[in-house]
Design a protein around this motif. Sequence first.
Motif, PDB file in Angstrom:
ATOM      1  N   GLU A  34       0.959  -0.999   0.304  1.00 35.40           N
ATOM      2  CA  GLU A  34       0.155  -0.011   0.537  1.00 35.40           C
ATOM      3  C   GLU A  34       1.231   1.187  -0.325  1.00 35.40           C
ATOM      4  O   GLU A  34       1.958   1.544   0.854  1.00 35.40           O
ATOM      5  CB  GLU A  34      -0.907   0.248   0.749  1.00 35.40           C
ATOM      6  CG  GLU A  34      -1.967   0.964   1.544  1.00 35.40           C
ATOM      7  CD  GLU A  34      -2.815   1.446   2.677  1.00 35.40           C
ATOM      8  OE1 GLU A  34      -3.932   0.256   2.912  1.00 35.40           O
ATOM      9  OE2 GLU A  34      -2.288   2.176   3.471  1.00 35.40           O
ATOM     10  N   SER A  35       0.536   2.036  -1.192  1.00 34.52           N
ATOM     11  CA  SER A  35       1.703   3.427  -0.590  1.00 34.52           C
ATOM     12  C   SER A  35      -0.384   4.589  -0.459  1.00 34.52           C
ATOM     13  O   SER A  35      -0.697   4.521  -1.410  1.00 34.52           O
ATOM     14  CB  SER A  35       1.726   3.306  -2.209  1.00 34.52           C
ATOM     15  OG  SER A  35       2.981   2.681  -2.575  1.00 34.52           O
ATOM     16  N   TYR A  37      -0.303   8.582  -1.203  1.00 34.30           N
ATOM     17  CA  TYR A  37      -0.233   9.931  -1.545  1.00 34.30           C
ATOM     18  C   TYR A  37      -0.908  11.288  -1.534  1.00 34.30           C
ATOM     19  O   TYR A  37      -2.329  11.186  -0.868  1.00 34.30           O
ATOM     20  CB  TYR A  37      -0.053   9.726  -2.980  1.00 34.30           C
ATOM     21  CG  TYR A  37       0.408   8.543  -4.189  1.00 34.30           C
ATOM     22  CD1 TYR A  37       1.691   8.370  -4.392  1.00 34.30           C
ATOM     23  CD2 TYR A  37       0.150   6.916  -3.793  1.00 34.30           C
ATOM     24  CE1 TYR A  37       2.630   7.418  -4.949  1.00 34.30           C
ATOM     25  CE2 TYR A  37       1.102   6.251  -3.929  1.00 34.30           C
ATOM     26  CZ  TYR A  37       1.876   6.467  -5.268  1.00 34.30           C
ATOM     27  OH  TYR A  37       2.388   5.422  -5.299  1.00 34.30           O
ATOM     28  N   ALA A 198      10.889   1.740  -3.419  1.00 30.80           N
ATOM     29  CA  ALA A 198       9.376   2.045  -2.630  1.00 30.80           C
ATOM     30  C   ALA A 198       8.593   2.019  -4.707  1.00 30.80           C
ATOM     31  O   ALA A 198       6.816   2.589  -3.674  1.00 30.80           O
ATOM     32  CB  ALA A 198       9.634   3.270  -2.932  1.00 30.80           C
ATOM     33  N   VAL A 201       6.415   6.779  -6.917  1.00 29.48           N
ATOM     34  CA  VAL A 201       6.780   8.098  -5.721  1.00 29.48           C
ATOM     35  C   VAL A 201       6.576   9.187  -6.685  1.00 29.48           C
ATOM     36  O   VAL A 201       5.762  10.270  -5.757  1.00 29.48           O
ATOM     37  CB  VAL A 201       8.142   7.822  -6.064  1.00 29.48           C
ATOM     38  CG1 VAL A 201       8.798   6.845  -5.185  1.00 29.48           C
ATOM     39  CG2 VAL A 201       8.930   8.418  -7.067  1.00 29.48           C
ATOM     40  N   LEU A 224       3.954  10.581  -3.286  1.00 29.18           N
ATOM     41  CA  LEU A 224       4.519   9.999  -2.268  1.00 29.18           C
ATOM     42  C   LEU A 224       4.092  10.614  -1.175  1.00 29.18           C
ATOM     43  O   LEU A 224       5.118  11.234  -0.937  1.00 29.18           O
ATOM     44  CB  LEU A 224       5.191   8.858  -2.805  1.00 29.18           C
ATOM     45  CG  LEU A 224       5.751   7.493  -1.410  1.00 29.18           C
ATOM     46  CD1 LEU A 224       4.230   6.659  -1.694  1.00 29.18           C
ATOM     47  CD2 LEU A 224       6.552   6.518  -2.019  1.00 29.18           C
ATOM     48  N   SER A 226       3.186   8.210   2.406  1.00 28.09           N
ATOM     49  CA  SER A 226       4.106   6.386   2.618  1.00 28.09           C
ATOM     50  C   SER A 226       4.333   5.732   2.076  1.00 28.09           C
ATOM     51  O   SER A 226       3.300   5.835   1.119  1.00 28.09           O
ATOM     52  CB  SER A 226       3.885   7.116   4.153  1.00 28.09           C
ATOM     53  OG  SER A 226       2.522   6.816   3.846  1.00 28.09           O
ATOM     54  N   HIS A 227       4.939   4.376   2.709  1.00 21.24           N
ATOM     55  CA  HIS A 227       4.151   3.526   2.040  1.00 21.24           C
ATOM     56  C   HIS A 227       4.657   2.329   2.910  1.00 21.24           C
ATOM     57  O   HIS A 227       4.977   2.391   3.783  1.00 21.24           O
ATOM     58  CB  HIS A 227       5.477   3.347   0.553  1.00 21.24           C
ATOM     59  CG  HIS A 227       6.365   3.304   0.857  1.00 21.24           C
ATOM     60  ND1 HIS A 227       7.730   2.185   0.882  1.00 21.24           N
ATOM     61  CD2 HIS A 227       7.665   4.549   0.751  1.00 21.24           C
ATOM     62  CE1 HIS A 227       8.381   2.354   1.158  1.00 21.24           C
ATOM     63  NE2 HIS A 227       9.323   3.854   0.869  1.00 21.24           N
ATOM     64  N   ASP A 228       4.140   0.928   2.487  1.00 17.09           N
ATOM     65  CA  ASP A 228       4.740   0.548   3.436  1.00 17.09           C
ATOM     66  C   ASP A 228       5.690  -0.983   3.526  1.00 17.09           C
ATOM     67  O   ASP A 228       5.857  -1.962   3.909  1.00 17.09           O
ATOM     68  CB  ASP A 228       3.002  -0.792   3.465  1.00 17.09           C
ATOM     69  CG  ASP A 228       3.857  -1.782   2.034  1.00 17.09           C
ATOM     70  OD1 ASP A 228       4.827  -0.753   1.477  1.00 17.09           O
ATOM     71  OD2 ASP A 228       2.825  -2.405   1.561  1.00 17.09           O
TER      72      ASP A 228
END
Length: 272
Positions: A34-35, A37, A198, A201, A224, A226-228
Amino acid sequence: MPTWRPPVAASRPATTQRVLSPADYLEAWCRPGESVYQRREMGVEGPEAVDTYVRRNTTHRISEGSLADRWLMPLDAYLQKQDESAGDSSPTRRPTAPLGKAFWVFFEVAEPMDPIPPAIADGEPAVTTTSLQYFDRTGRPVARGTLTRTAVLEGYEQVTCPAGRFDRCMRVRVDLRVYFPLVLTINWNSYVWISPEAGEVRRVQQFSGWFLLFWFGSAHEFLLESHDGRSASAPAAPPTHWARGMVNLGRKLPRPRIEGIVVDVVATQPAP
């Protein structure tokens, strides 16, 4: 609406690290995770022009925006296709997607395709055309048209976004042109920056076209946040093709906006 274009991208940067192929970047792009944005509408001022947009990948589906958290069956279950075994032309009744009063449509491509093919090469457009069928919100077939995808690898850049700085990002332009004769033309043009660590982005997309005699268009940037924590050492998803999808559209003409999208994907078939 003027066409947006970023500055000329750099060629592959000199580095002492392992040289990555486009397929390495696309593995990060497709890898389950999961990302989150920040989505900003271009050409519009004010805090309301920025919101949160989620992208979620699984091994069989891509879900974004308003549809990221929706539970849905495989999309084929909602499409009212003809049952050839029934011996008549009556479509089989299917359930309706549980999305309330939202406006959505379905599409299905005759030959599933990758938005960005793994074999993409620097500066060489990869062009593919296939037939496309459009279904209304109840899954009834409405029209047939064509989908043409043009993807170009434009170079490598450094991207700074709320999630941090990402080096060696591959920049790809993807143009999707949908054409239904005499009714609808859609140009969905995107620039996508993909990090080998990632995934995606940054993205800038322009959604425009003509419905009968009426022009429509809007443009958005996704950065972007955050990401997991996916990494190159995590299990990678196989290369995938878009098979069928659902699009949730918000706002009326002339500035409609894609609020969410779900795409069911299938594994790439190896070349004979």
